[in-house]
Design a protein around this motif. Structure first.
Motif, short mmCIF file in Angstrom:
data_model
loop_
_atom_site.label_atom_id
_atom_site.label_comp_id
_atom_site.label_asym_id
_atom_site.label_seq_id
_atom_site.Cartn_x
_atom_site.Cartn_y
_atom_site.Cartn_z
N ARG A 2 0.84 -1.21 0.00
CA ARG A 2 0.00 0.00 0.00
C ARG A 2 0.87 1.26 0.00
O ARG A 2 0.57 2.24 -0.68
CB ARG A 2 -0.94 -0.01 1.22
CG ARG A 2 -2.00 -1.09 1.18
CD ARG A 2 -3.03 -0.87 2.29
NE ARG A 2 -3.92 -2.00 2.43
CZ ARG A 2 -3.75 -3.00 3.29
NH1 ARG A 2 -2.70 -2.97 4.12
NH2 ARG A 2 -4.60 -4.01 3.35
N GLU A 3 1.93 1.23 0.80
CA GLU A 3 2.84 2.37 0.84
C GLU A 3 3.55 2.54 -0.50
O GLU A 3 3.76 3.67 -0.97
CB GLU A 3 3.87 2.20 1.96
CG GLU A 3 4.93 3.29 2.05
CD GLU A 3 4.35 4.67 2.34
OE1 GLU A 3 5.07 5.65 2.10
OE2 GLU A 3 3.18 4.76 2.79
N HIS A 5 2.32 1.78 -3.39
CA HIS A 5 1.33 2.37 -4.28
C HIS A 5 1.20 3.87 -4.02
O HIS A 5 1.09 4.67 -4.96
CB HIS A 5 -0.03 1.69 -4.09
CG HIS A 5 -1.14 2.34 -4.85
ND1 HIS A 5 -1.98 3.28 -4.27
CD2 HIS A 5 -1.54 2.23 -6.14
CE1 HIS A 5 -2.86 3.69 -5.17
NE2 HIS A 5 -2.61 3.07 -6.32
N ARG A 6 1.24 4.27 -2.75
CA ARG A 6 1.14 5.69 -2.43
C ARG A 6 2.32 6.46 -3.00
O ARG A 6 2.17 7.59 -3.48
CB ARG A 6 1.08 5.88 -0.92
CG ARG A 6 0.78 7.30 -0.49
CD ARG A 6 0.94 7.47 1.02
NE ARG A 6 2.33 7.35 1.44
CZ ARG A 6 3.23 8.34 1.35
NH1 ARG A 6 2.87 9.51 0.84
NH2 ARG A 6 4.47 8.15 1.77
N SER A 25 -6.01 1.57 -9.45
CA SER A 25 -6.49 1.96 -8.13
C SER A 25 -7.97 1.69 -7.94
O SER A 25 -8.46 1.68 -6.81
CB SER A 25 -6.21 3.44 -7.88
OG SER A 25 -4.83 3.72 -8.02
N GLU A 29 -7.06 -3.10 -3.55
CA GLU A 29 -6.74 -4.19 -2.63
C GLU A 29 -6.62 -5.52 -3.37
O GLU A 29 -5.71 -6.31 -3.10
CB GLU A 29 -7.81 -4.27 -1.54
CG GLU A 29 -7.79 -3.10 -0.56
CD GLU A 29 -6.47 -2.99 0.19
OE1 GLU A 29 -5.89 -4.04 0.55
OE2 GLU A 29 -6.01 -1.86 0.42
N LEU A 32 -3.37 -5.53 -5.48
CA LEU A 32 -2.17 -5.71 -4.65
C LEU A 32 -2.06 -7.16 -4.18
O LEU A 32 -0.97 -7.74 -4.16
CB LEU A 32 -2.22 -4.77 -3.45
CG LEU A 32 -2.14 -3.26 -3.74
CD1 LEU A 32 -2.17 -2.47 -2.44
CD2 LEU A 32 -0.88 -2.92 -4.53
#
Length: 407
Positions: A2-3, A5-6, A25, A29, A32
């Motif tokens: 998640r990080e 992706h950010r 996006s 979830e 990923l």
């Protein structure tokens, strides 16, 4: 993940699958989860990167490899792990693509080193096509020395061998790491940390009779060595060291330079008198040379390299030509952005005149292309001054001297 992706830039070009950041996006979830499961099971197969080109300063084209967005996210996650593992062990003289390090810090370190040593003999080196010829087998061996995670090492190998897609055809890759890939900068640092940085620190420096320093930013580096005989011995073995790892130093762009302070004579029995040859070199866009001061001494000057200034102005000229019919307020915003970007990097102590020259030429180019918007009405300077009064181009600010600097 998640990080990762950010942190992944969302506005970049798309890969061969055409998937955008918004597409990925939309079902984040699940996407990923699929990536992680494929990676751990060994089923992960990265698609080839999309080949594109950007112009270089010498007129040639620099190849870039654009991964898919899913690959960018996964590469970002692996790069975060590699950074956590390798960052504490990287050499202090390495400044490129590292957290809380920058090109300006590399330039400051070089200035401090040359000032303290009163110059020396500089090896100004250029690695031929570094990102295109980086040896995959050597890189895997280097990774395995510190990484015991076969999943991550295998993923890196798959990215290196994914190939490129160009003109609808797939081309295999047996060497190199694509510029444009998220994982490429950390891999390039890991490779040269082993090949150059710690080799110089552990094997070369202890054998030198004088002081020395290495300053590297990605694949650009200089070696500063106090004594001529030491410098010539290092120059003789440097190319052999690189050839052992599949790299080649450019025979014309790699040189040994007498860069001793003008008032410094031979510092040992094996040192020659000062040379009458070129006594300047370019590093990270700046030309370095000794410049006379008002008090009769000499200080290190870091000025915008001529090729960089020409390239920057050519970019402004092309932008003004392309956008000359847009509203003046919109052109003004674009030119201010270019001036801020150029000034933000090049406006350093002793270089304000060069940045002011860039500003002056930018204004001239703007007037030139505004003047071509109409075949009837000429834009004379007195009319253009009215435009500048409404849409001013600010002067270049002075850079304050560091509090610790000598007057």
């Amino acid at each position: 993940m998640r990080e990762a992706h950010r942190r992944t830039r969302k506005g970049g070009a798309t890969g061969v699958d055409g998937q955008t950041a918004e597409d990925f996006s939309a079902n984040l979830e699940e996407n990923l989860k699929v990536l992680v499961e494929a990676l751990h099971s060994g089923r992960y197969r990265p698609p080839p990167v999309r080949r594109t080109y950007v112009p270089k300063a010498d007129g040639r084209q620099r190849p870039l490899g654009i991964p898919t967005f899913a690959d960018k996210v996964l590469q970002q996650a692996v790069a975060m792990v590699l950074t956590a593992v390798y960052e504490p062990h990287f050499h202090a003289g390495s400044f490129g693509f590292r957290p809380r390090r920058s090109a300006h810090q590399a330039l400051d370190t070089l200035r401090a080193t040359l000032t303290e040593m009163q110059g020396g003999w500089v090896i100004d080196a250029d690695i031929q096509g570094y990102f295109d010829v980086l040896d995959h087998a050597h890189l895997r061996d280097i990774l395995c020395k510190r990484m015991n995670d076969s999943v991550l090492v295998r993923a890196v190998g798959k990215w290196l061998n994914a190939g490129v897609m160009e003109g609808g055809a797939h081309h295999a890759t047996s060497a190199g790491t694509p510029q444009g890939g998220v994982i490429s900068p950390i891999l390039a640092n890991i490779y040269l940390d082993e090949v150059l940085d710690w080799w110089f620190e552990r094997e070369v420096r202890p054998r030198l009779r004088g002081r020395s320093a290495l300053i590297r930013y990605a694949d650009d580096f200089v070696l500063v060595i106090e004594h001529e005989d030491d410098a010539r011995r290092v120059m003789a073995v440097l190319s052999k060291r690189f050839e052992r790892f599949g790299l080649t130093l450019h025979p014309e762009k790699t040189r040994l330079l007498d860069f001793r302070h003008p008032r410094r004579g031979p510092s040992g029995p094996n040192d020659a008198p000062a040379s009458d040859g070129p006594r300047s070199f370019d590093f990270l866009g700046f030309m370095h040379h000794w410049k006379g001061t008002r008090r009769g001494g000499h200080a290190l000057s870091q000025q915008t390299a001529g090729k960089r200034l020409s390239r920057s102005l050519a970019s402004v000229n092309q932008w003004c030509r392309t956008n000359r019919h847009r509203p003046i307020a919109e052109q003004h915003r674009g030119l201010l952005a270019k001036l801020r970007g150029h000034s933000g990097y090049y406006n350093r102590i002793g270089n304000r005149d060069a940045v002011s020259m860039y500003r002056f030429r930018l204004i001239g180019l703007w007037r030139r292309w505004l003047n071509r918007r109409s075949q009837r009405a000429r834009l004379w300077w007195h009319r253009f001054k009215h435009i500048l009064a409404r849409f001013p181009i600010p002067s270049v600010p002075r850079v304050p001297m560091p509090s610790s600097a000598n007057p």
